[in-house]
Design an enzyme around this catalytic site. Structure first.
Site, PDB file in Angstrom:
ATOM      1  N   GLU A   1       0.864  -1.175   0.000  1.00 61.79           N
ATOM      2  CA  GLU A   1       0.000   0.000   0.000  1.00 61.79           C
ATOM      3  C   GLU A   1       0.903   1.228   0.000  1.00 61.79           C
ATOM      4  OE1 GLU A   1      -2.872   0.233   3.122  1.00 61.79           O
ATOM      5  OE2 GLU A   1      -3.887  -1.596   2.518  1.00 61.79           O
TER       6      GLU A   1
ATOM      7  N   ASP B   1      -6.319   9.878   9.108  1.00 61.70           N
ATOM      8  CA  ASP B   1      -5.024   9.421   9.594  1.00 61.70           C
ATOM      9  C   ASP B   1      -4.665  10.032  10.941  1.00 61.70           C
ATOM     10  OD1 ASP B   1      -4.335   7.801   7.341  1.00 61.70           O
ATOM     11  OD2 ASP B   1      -4.050   9.640   6.205  1.00 61.70           O
TER      12      ASP B   1
ATOM     13  N   TYR C   1     -10.880  -4.093   3.283  1.00 66.50           N
ATOM     14  CA  TYR C   1      -9.979  -3.650   4.351  1.00 66.50           C
ATOM     15  C   TYR C   1     -10.848  -3.395   5.577  1.00 66.50           C
ATOM     16  CZ  TYR C   1      -6.183  -0.763   6.414  1.00 66.50           C
ATOM     17  OH  TYR C   1      -5.197  -0.240   7.216  1.00 66.50           O
TER      18      TYR C   1
END
Length: 263
Positions: free
Chosen positions: A49, A60, A175
């Site tokens: 990734e 994030d 994911y």
């Protein structure tokens, strides 16, 4: 068959779980990040990734936010990130590469141009965290038509009503974000993760990879036992942030990969 699908087929035949590593393109600079990227397959990474730095990385945590800031300050761009993939493909034509980031840089470039360039560079899939399924016409469906897998995130709050919508146009793998919150936060717990992994796998028919909160070979092994694999990002990016040589970062990655492959 895409490179991602082929990789999961190969792992299944070997009786192994997948280990996926995340690094930020251009962190701390282009050449160092490329050296690390080039060494990831030999360190046991099954899928790479590659983060695309962005000025407003809302999903994030501090570790990856700072990595993006370092990358941007060193001059990293979407164009240079695509060039990294193209350069990687000169010596590795089998390891899948997934670009992970936000829609703004793609929109800025133009979707059609981006997809053509990504395909030509050797990108295999996309994770675009700020495009919900309701916006599939924007990028997801054009990406699928261009032969790129479009990988979605599912979370502990993705309930039975929402899950079919999330996985409807997903391909490659799902994911699973094992904890609520931002990257680099609490540690993933296998006993909590396992039921959701089974539920998502049943709904999607795809491999389910678990990320967020995996920091050690032991936790990578424990999570991979209850999923199709594990992904580690913040822990690797933290090693890079310490200014360690690429060889040291890759040794750290190999220990994590060995843990996941023992599952």
């Amino acid at each position: 068959m895409t490179r991602i699908a082929a990789r999961f087929e190969d792992l299944k035949a070997e009786g192994k779980k997948a280990f996926i590593a995340y690094i930020m393109a251009g962190d701390p600079d282009l050449e160092t990040s490329f050296e690390i990227m080039r060494g990831l397959p030999e360190a046991g990474v099954d899928i790479i990734e590659l983060g695309v730095p962005f000025t407003d990385p809302m999903a994030d945590g501090p570790t990856i936010q700072l990595a993006g800031q370092r990358a941007l300050e060193s001059g990293q761009t979407l164009q240079k990130t695509l060039q990294m993939v193209r350069r990687f493909r000169e010596s590795d034509t089998s390891t899948p590469v997934v670009l992970m980031g936000y829609y703004n840089p793609i929109y800025n470039r133009g979707v059609d141009r981006f997809l053509a360039d990504a395909q030509e560079a050797g990108v295999d899939g996309l994770i675009v965290v700020d495009l919900p399924p309701e916006e599939d016409m924007e990028l997801c469906l054009p990406a699928r038509a261009a032969g790129l897998d479009f990988i979605r995130l599912a979370t502990p709050t993705t309930d039975e009503a929402r899950l079919p919508v999330v996985v409807r146009n997903t391909s490659g793998f799902v994911y699973y974000v094992s904890i609520t919150g931002i990257t680099g936060s609490a540690e993933a717990q296998p006993q909590v993760v396992a039921p959701d992994v089974a539920r998502i796998k049943s709904a999607s028919g795809l491999p389910v990879i678990v990320g967020f909160g995996i920091k050690t070979p032991e936790s990578a092994q424990a999570i991979a036992r209850v999923a199709d694999g594990a992904v580690v990002g913040s822990a690797i990016v933290h090693e890079i942030a310490q200014g360690k040589p690429a060889a040291d970062v890759l040794r750290f990655v190999k220990n994590l990969a060995d843990g996941a492959h023992l599952a």
